[in-house]
Design a protein around this motif. Structure first.
Motif, mmCIF file in Angstrom:
data_model
loop_
_atom_site.group_PDB
_atom_site.id
_atom_site.type_symbol
_atom_site.label_atom_id
_atom_site.label_comp_id
_atom_site.label_asym_id
_atom_site.label_seq_id
_atom_site.Cartn_x
_atom_site.Cartn_y
_atom_site.Cartn_z
ATOM 1 N N ASP A 92 0.814 -1.229 0.000
ATOM 2 C CA ASP A 92 0.000 0.000 0.000
ATOM 3 C C ASP A 92 0.846 1.278 0.000
ATOM 4 N N VAL A 93 2.003 1.226 -0.642
ATOM 5 C CA VAL A 93 2.826 2.432 -0.802
ATOM 6 C C VAL A 93 2.247 3.261 -1.938
ATOM 7 N N SER A 94 2.248 4.557 -1.805
ATOM 8 C CA SER A 94 1.625 5.431 -2.805
ATOM 9 C C SER A 94 2.336 5.329 -4.155
ATOM 10 N N ASP A 95 1.569 5.595 -5.207
ATOM 11 C CA ASP A 95 2.111 5.501 -6.569
ATOM 12 C C ASP A 95 3.242 6.500 -6.794
ATOM 13 N N SER A 96 3.140 7.677 -6.176
ATOM 14 C CA SER A 96 4.180 8.691 -6.381
ATOM 15 C C SER A 96 5.524 8.226 -5.833
ATOM 16 N N ILE A 97 5.509 7.570 -4.674
ATOM 17 C CA ILE A 97 6.748 7.054 -4.097
ATOM 18 C C ILE A 97 7.294 5.918 -4.955
ATOM 19 N N ILE A 98 6.395 5.051 -5.411
ATOM 20 C CA ILE A 98 6.827 3.919 -6.246
ATOM 21 C C ILE A 98 7.504 4.415 -7.518
ATOM 22 N N GLU A 99 6.948 5.457 -8.128
ATOM 23 C CA GLU A 99 7.540 5.996 -9.353
ATOM 24 C C GLU A 99 8.934 6.549 -9.101
ATOM 25 N N LYS A 100 9.114 7.227 -7.986
ATOM 26 C CA LYS A 100 10.436 7.773 -7.658
ATOM 27 C C LYS A 100 11.442 6.649 -7.438
ATOM 28 N N ILE A 101 11.009 5.575 -6.793
ATOM 29 C CA ILE A 101 11.902 4.424 -6.562
ATOM 30 C C ILE A 101 12.278 3.776 -7.887
ATOM 31 N N LYS A 102 11.315 3.632 -8.762
ATOM 32 C CA LYS A 102 11.600 3.037 -10.076
ATOM 33 C C LYS A 102 12.602 3.899 -10.848
ATOM 34 N N HIS A 103 12.423 5.209 -10.804
ATOM 35 C CA HIS A 103 13.350 6.104 -11.507
ATOM 36 C C HIS A 103 14.764 5.986 -10.925
ATOM 37 N N CYS A 104 14.851 5.832 -9.612
ATOM 38 C CA CYS A 104 16.172 5.678 -8.991
ATOM 39 C C CYS A 104 16.849 4.399 -9.463
ATOM 40 N N ILE A 105 16.091 3.308 -9.537
ATOM 41 C CA ILE A 105 16.658 2.028 -9.994
ATOM 42 C C ILE A 105 17.085 2.127 -11.453
ATOM 43 N N LEU A 106 16.245 2.704 -12.280
ATOM 44 C CA LEU A 106 16.564 2.815 -13.707
ATOM 45 C C LEU A 106 17.745 3.741 -13.949
ATOM 46 N N ALA A 107 17.972 4.688 -13.043
ATOM 47 C CA ALA A 107 19.095 5.623 -13.202
ATOM 48 C C ALA A 107 20.440 4.921 -13.091
ATOM 49 N N THR A 108 20.481 3.733 -12.466
ATOM 50 C CA THR A 108 21.751 3.019 -12.297
ATOM 51 C C THR A 108 22.197 2.314 -13.574
ATOM 52 N N LYS A 109 21.355 2.329 -14.598
ATOM 53 C CA LYS A 109 21.715 1.679 -15.858
ATOM 54 C C LYS A 109 22.861 2.430 -16.522
ATOM 55 N N LEU A 110 23.887 1.690 -16.943
ATOM 56 C CA LEU A 110 25.065 2.304 -17.567
ATOM 57 C C LEU A 110 24.779 2.677 -19.011
ATOM 58 N N PRO A 111 25.215 3.836 -19.483
ATOM 59 C CA PRO A 111 25.839 4.907 -18.680
ATOM 60 C C PRO A 111 24.789 5.617 -17.821
ATOM 61 N N GLN A 112 25.176 5.936 -16.600
ATOM 62 C CA GLN A 112 24.234 6.511 -15.646
ATOM 63 C C GLN A 112 23.862 7.948 -16.025
ATOM 64 N N LEU A 117 18.941 14.596 -6.927
ATOM 65 C CA LEU A 117 19.843 14.165 -5.862
ATOM 66 C C LEU A 117 19.619 12.711 -5.473
ATOM 67 N N LEU A 118 18.372 12.276 -5.376
ATOM 68 C CA LEU A 118 18.094 10.891 -4.963
ATOM 69 C C LEU A 118 18.675 9.904 -5.968
ATOM 70 N N GLU A 119 18.510 10.199 -7.249
ATOM 71 C CA GLU A 119 19.067 9.320 -8.280
ATOM 72 C C GLU A 119 20.599 9.374 -8.273
ATOM 73 N N GLU A 120 21.154 10.548 -8.006
ATOM 74 C CA GLU A 120 22.616 10.666 -7.911
ATOM 75 C C GLU A 120 23.159 9.824 -6.764
ATOM 76 N N ILE A 121 22.443 9.819 -5.655
ATOM 77 C CA ILE A 121 22.897 9.059 -4.486
ATOM 78 C C ILE A 121 22.954 7.570 -4.789
ATOM 79 N N ILE A 122 21.894 7.015 -5.389
ATOM 80 C CA ILE A 122 21.871 5.576 -5.664
ATOM 81 C C ILE A 122 22.896 5.208 -6.742
ATOM 82 N N CYS A 123 23.093 6.099 -7.721
ATOM 83 C CA CYS A 123 24.107 5.837 -8.759
ATOM 84 C C CYS A 123 25.514 5.791 -8.149
#
Length: 401
Positions: A92-112, A117-123
């Protein structure tokens, strides 16, 4: 929303997934690597003082960022993002949070290519080991894993060349990681370049034997060149210490003048003024001496009187890097949380940090200039005024006699 409980559920879910037989070939992209990325993410997130909402996003992304390796190597980021979304939807996590998490995961794809800032941190957390002592061991595990996953036997030379190219193209996105990891990262790459050089020399390949670091990201090189060193730190420390000593000297000189002239005023008022009726000729010299002492005391007090600022700073001043958080007058009315957030932002930004140190030393210099200007005027008034007063007493006594 209880983020702590949600993170525990995310952690348990991912740990269970990595216990499946599909993880047997993952010699690098396994649970150990994921846990280390979570640790690095936590470290960077704490540095930037993320709130609970953003902290949950980056840590969850760290847990899921490589879970796709359990299914495939190509497009594993998309799989990880989908699996994270599936679990979080059930929680039951909100869709907005889920989208941000997905974007963070996808940001790690090379080349990053992180966009915030959140995506920079995970990269940066994903490739944190590039700038650590664990790099060599991790690189060996990646090679062994690649053999199993791609069914190709990479030679040492082939793998070394690929790794060098990867390090050349890579750059850390957060100021924190650039300052903390770039030096070690370049050291790791230089070691590989030296190995490449030795191998080329053995093979009599003169062209390959030339170590080439021209492909290193200019961002990496410039940031590393800007790293704080002992010379800069010593310069700031010595300058600040000297200014403090000069300030203490000025205060002591002011105190001496205040004490001496207070005694003079006390003596004149208590002894001389009572006898002016009998010694009218001493009236002008006595008043002159009192005025000289009073003026000296006033200037000495002005030299030591502190100036206090409004005691607050705004977020806009932080973003524009125009406030000096090293001076108490800019924050004594702020809450501890606000000041801590501002300090963490300053410490994570080299230009802001050194800019604040420069402003602090400049402000000390301005205060010292004002102190010594007033102090010099006080000494001049005291010196010349005392001479004039003594001469006046001598003339008055001569005329009377």
């Amino acid at each position: 929303m209880n983020y702590r409980i949600l993170l525990e559920q995310v952690q348990n879910h991912v740990e269970q997934l990595f216990k499946t037989p599909d993880a047997s070939n993952l010699l690098y992209h396994n649970l150990t690597h994921t846990q280390k990325v979570v640790e690095a993410t936590t470290q960077i997130a704490n540095h930037y003082a993320l709130n609970d909402h953003d902290f949950f996003i980056v840590i969850t992304a760290a847990w899921f960022h490589d879970i796709g390796y359990l299914h495939t190597t190509a497009g594993h980021e998309e799989i990880g993002a989908d699996e994270a979304a599936a679990l979080l939807t059930r929680l039951d996590v909100s869709d907005s949070i889920i989208e941000k998490i997905k974007h963070c995961i996808l940001a790690t794809k090379l080349p990053q290519h992180p966009t915030n800032l959140l995506e920079e941190i995970i990269c940066d957390a994903d490739l944190f080991h590039f700038g650590t002592d664990d790099f060599t061991e991790n690189n060996k595990r990646m090679r062994k894993e690649a053999r199993l996953l791609y069914h190709k036997d990479f030679t040492k030379e082939e793998w070394r060349n690929k790794t060098i190219e990867l390090l050349k193209a890579h750059n850390y996105f957060t100021e924190y990681c650039r300052n903390r990891l770039n030096a070690k990262k370049l050291e790791n790459m230089e070691r590989l370049l030296n190995q490449q050089y030795k191998t080329a020399m053995k093979n009599n390949d003169e062209e390959q034997a030339k170590p080439d670091i021209t492909g290193i990201s200019e961002n990496n090189k410039s940031k590393n060149e800007k790293r704080p060193d002992r010379g800069i730190e010593t310069m700031f420390r010595v300058a600040s210490s000297n200014h403090q000593k000069l300030s203490d000297m000025a205060d002591n000189k002011s105190h001496i003048l205040i004490t001496v002239n207070s005694i003079i005023i006390s003596v004149v008022v208590s002894l001389l003024l009572r006898k002016l009726d009998e010694n009218n000729h001493l009236t002008i010299p006595a008043i002159l001496l009192l005025l000289v002492s009073l003026a000296t005391i006033v200037l000495s007090i002005l030299a030591t009187r502190p100036n206090i600022s409004n005691g607050t700073f705004t977020q806009q001043e932080l973003n524009n890097k125009t406030t000096n958080l090293l001076f108490f007058g800019n924050f004594f009315k702020m809450s501890l949380d606000s000041y801590k957030e501002g300090m963490l932002q300053m410490m994570g930004d080299r230009d802001f940090l050194y800019g604040s140190l420069i402003k602090d030393i400049y402000a000390q210099g301005v205060v010292l200039g004002r102190k010594y200007k007033l102090l010099r005027a006080a000494y001049n008034i005291f010196m010349f005024g005392l001479i004039v007063s003594v001469v006046a007493f001598i003339i008055a006594a001569t005329i009377d006699s």
